[in-house]
Write a protein that holds these residues in place. Structure first.
Motif, PDB file in Angstrom:
ATOM      1  N   SER A 130       0.820  -1.076   0.200  1.00 31.00           N
ATOM      2  CA  SER A 130      -0.009   0.158   0.097  1.00 31.00           C
ATOM      3  C   SER A 130       0.839   1.361   0.158  1.00 31.00           C
ATOM      4  N   SER A 157      -5.269   2.074  -7.216  1.00 29.63           N
ATOM      5  CA  SER A 157      -4.427   1.319  -6.155  1.00 29.63           C
ATOM      6  C   SER A 157      -5.000   0.021  -5.450  1.00 29.63           C
ATOM      7  N   THR A 158      -6.100   0.053  -5.142  1.00 32.06           N
ATOM      8  CA  THR A 158      -6.473  -1.359  -4.754  1.00 32.06           C
ATOM      9  C   THR A 158      -6.543  -2.326  -5.715  1.00 32.06           C
ATOM     10  N   LEU A 161      -2.865  -3.335  -6.031  1.00 27.74           N
ATOM     11  CA  LEU A 161      -2.670  -4.084  -4.730  1.00 27.74           C
ATOM     12  C   LEU A 161      -3.207  -5.536  -4.662  1.00 27.74           C
TER      13      LEU A 161
END
Length: 183
Positions: A130, A157-158, A161
């Motif tokens: 993260s 980003s998630t 990730l």
């Protein structure tokens, strides 16, 4: 635990030269599994051409009960029987609850690690990733002239990730900490 969701990891060792037939069979079994009660999604990890021959299929259901019902159903059994001539080994699968599939190893005789170890292992993988997303991905989005938007940034980003955790980090990380996980 019965309502946490469940995953099954299936491995099929496909005979050399039978990959096209196997892919057609996957196209046949997918709509049948999608229609099963509680189906969420599935992913296929295909072999590397001219290097590996094992297909790994991960199927997620909303409950262990619904997943077991699908895995033991007549529809699935008939389709497995149809594909059996394409396999070098028997249809092999292991049912996991929740996110246990992240800790699925090559050896099917391994027990699933205790939950608190799964928690620590997952957290210790996600935390640095993260940070990496904030340091690398978000500036990259700005360089591509994509304006800052909290919702889009979080989506990107998630998504990155989770992809990294599932496909890159956890398979290797769990091998690295295997002794501790299963102790």
């Amino acid at each position: 635990m019965e309502t946490q969701g469940a995953s099954v990891v299936i491995t099929h060792h496909v005979l050399d030269g039978k990959q096209t037939e196997y892919e057609k069979w996957l196209d046949e079994i997918l709509p049948v599994s999608k229609s099963a009660k509680g189906f969420i999604d599935w992913q296929i990890v295909r072999p590397i051409p001219n290097l590996t021959f094992v297909y790994t299929v991960i199927i997620r259901f909303d409950t262990i009960e619904n997943l077991r019902n699908w895995m033991e159903s007549d529809n699935r059994r008939k389709l497995i029987d149809k594909a059996h001539p394409l396999f070098t080994k028997e249809d092999n699968y292991e049912i996991k609850s929740g996110l246990d599939f992240l800790f699925y190893g090559e050896k099917t005789d391994n027990k699933v690690p205790v939950r608190w170890k799964q928690y620590l292992a997952t957290w210790s993988a996600i935390y640095p990733l993260s940070l990496l997303m904030q340091l690398l991905l978000l500036p990259s989005l700005r360089l591509m002239n994509i304006p800052a938007n909290r919702y889009f940034d979080t989506l990107m980003s998630t998504g990155c990730l989770v992809f990294l955790v599932i496909y890159v980090v956890m398979p290797n990380y769990t091998k690295l900490i295997r002794k501790w996980l299963y102790k």
